[in-house]
Motif scaffolding. Structure first.
Motif, short mmCIF file in Angstrom:
data_model
loop_
_atom_site.label_atom_id
_atom_site.label_comp_id
_atom_site.label_asym_id
_atom_site.label_seq_id
_atom_site.Cartn_x
_atom_site.Cartn_y
_atom_site.Cartn_z
N PHE A 1 0.83 -1.21 0.00
CA PHE A 1 0.00 0.00 0.00
C PHE A 1 0.87 1.26 0.00
N ILE A 2 1.90 1.26 0.85
CA ILE A 2 2.80 2.42 0.90
C ILE A 2 3.54 2.57 -0.43
N MET A 3 3.98 1.45 -0.99
CA MET A 3 4.71 1.49 -2.25
C MET A 3 3.87 2.10 -3.37
N VAL A 4 2.63 1.62 -3.51
CA VAL A 4 1.81 2.11 -4.61
C VAL A 4 1.49 3.59 -4.44
N ASN A 5 1.29 4.04 -3.21
CA ASN A 5 1.00 5.45 -3.00
C ASN A 5 2.22 6.33 -3.26
#
Length: 244
Positions: free
Chosen positions: A105-109
């Motif tokens: 989730f952090i990566m995609v954001n």
């Protein structure tokens, strides 16, 4: 490296979904019920309080993550691998899966920020009438801009089923395992949820009453979630067997 067969994997995902449908619905029952309680008990509050919006979204994400663990295990290991009521979030496996989901989730954001700035700031400054915020055109532009980020996350997403079956993958391993199948994973794992979401919105748009729309939308979300998970599970299963 074996190339993922798109049509065959979609067919197999549908077969697993039908085969395990009662067991998938069994482990989804509690998350669905809890989500329904949050949705209808907190809905009037969340519309007025940003903190409550965040908390309700966080609760939904946790429920969806626990449901995903159960679904991955049913698809890959069979119904007997999952407790009667599904994953509880109390085992080291559950927390490893949750940590992996948070990292993705952090990566995609983080990956979405550069294309968002590159696309929407020029649009807002020089052509605001082309894609006004919230319009279908703006959503289409946003999805196109998101494709590079979705491509990267789709390749790392196989870490989720790996964690669910107690065979965790390091990021480097996941990237190597998916080499040569990036665009196939983009279609099967990254873009397929958009297609299902479009179908979901098209169906629920027939409801004029707000409550009916919310009920239908969320019911379809939970019904279709195991199908999306089955696609990811089978991609992982095929790729991991290819290098075994």
């Amino acid at each position: 490296m074996e190339r993922l067969p798109l049509a065959l994997l979609i067919q197999q995902a549908l077969q697993r979904y039908r085969q395990h449908f009662p067991d998938l619905m069994r482990v989804l029952a509690l998350p669905m019920l809890a989500h329904a309680v949050i949705l209808f008990a907190w809905y009037p509050i969340t519309q007025q309080d940003r903190v409550m919006v965040f908390l309700s979204g966080l609760a939904h994400a946790l429920l969806m993550t626990l449901a995903a663990i159960s679904c991955h295990r049913i698809i890959l290991l069979g119904p007997e691998s999952v407790p009667r009521l599904g994953a509880s979030g109390t085992t080291s496996r559950d927390w490893r899966f949750i940590a992996t989901a948070i990292a993705l989730f952090i990566m995609v954001n983080l990956l979405l920020q550069p294309p968002a700035f590159a696309v929407f700031i020029p649009l807002a400054l020089f052509a605001p009438e082309f894609a006004p915020p919230g319009s279908d055109m703006a959503m289409a532009v946003a999805r196109l801009a998101a494709l590079p980020a979705v491509y990267v996350v789709s390749r790392y997403a196989i870490c989720l089923p790996a964690a669910a079956v107690d065979r965790p993958l390091a990021p480097k391993q996941a990237w190597q395992l998916t080499r040569g199948n990036g665009w196939r994973l983009l279609l099967l794992v990254g873009i397929s949820p958009w297609v299902l979401h479009f179908m979901q919105r098209s169906f629920t748009s027939v409801f004029s009453a707000n409550v009916d729309y919310v009920v239908a939308e969320n019911l379809l979300f939970w019904l279709l979630l195991p199908l999306e998970i089955a696609l990811l599970s089978l991609c992982y299963q095929r790729l991991s067997k290819a290098v075994a």
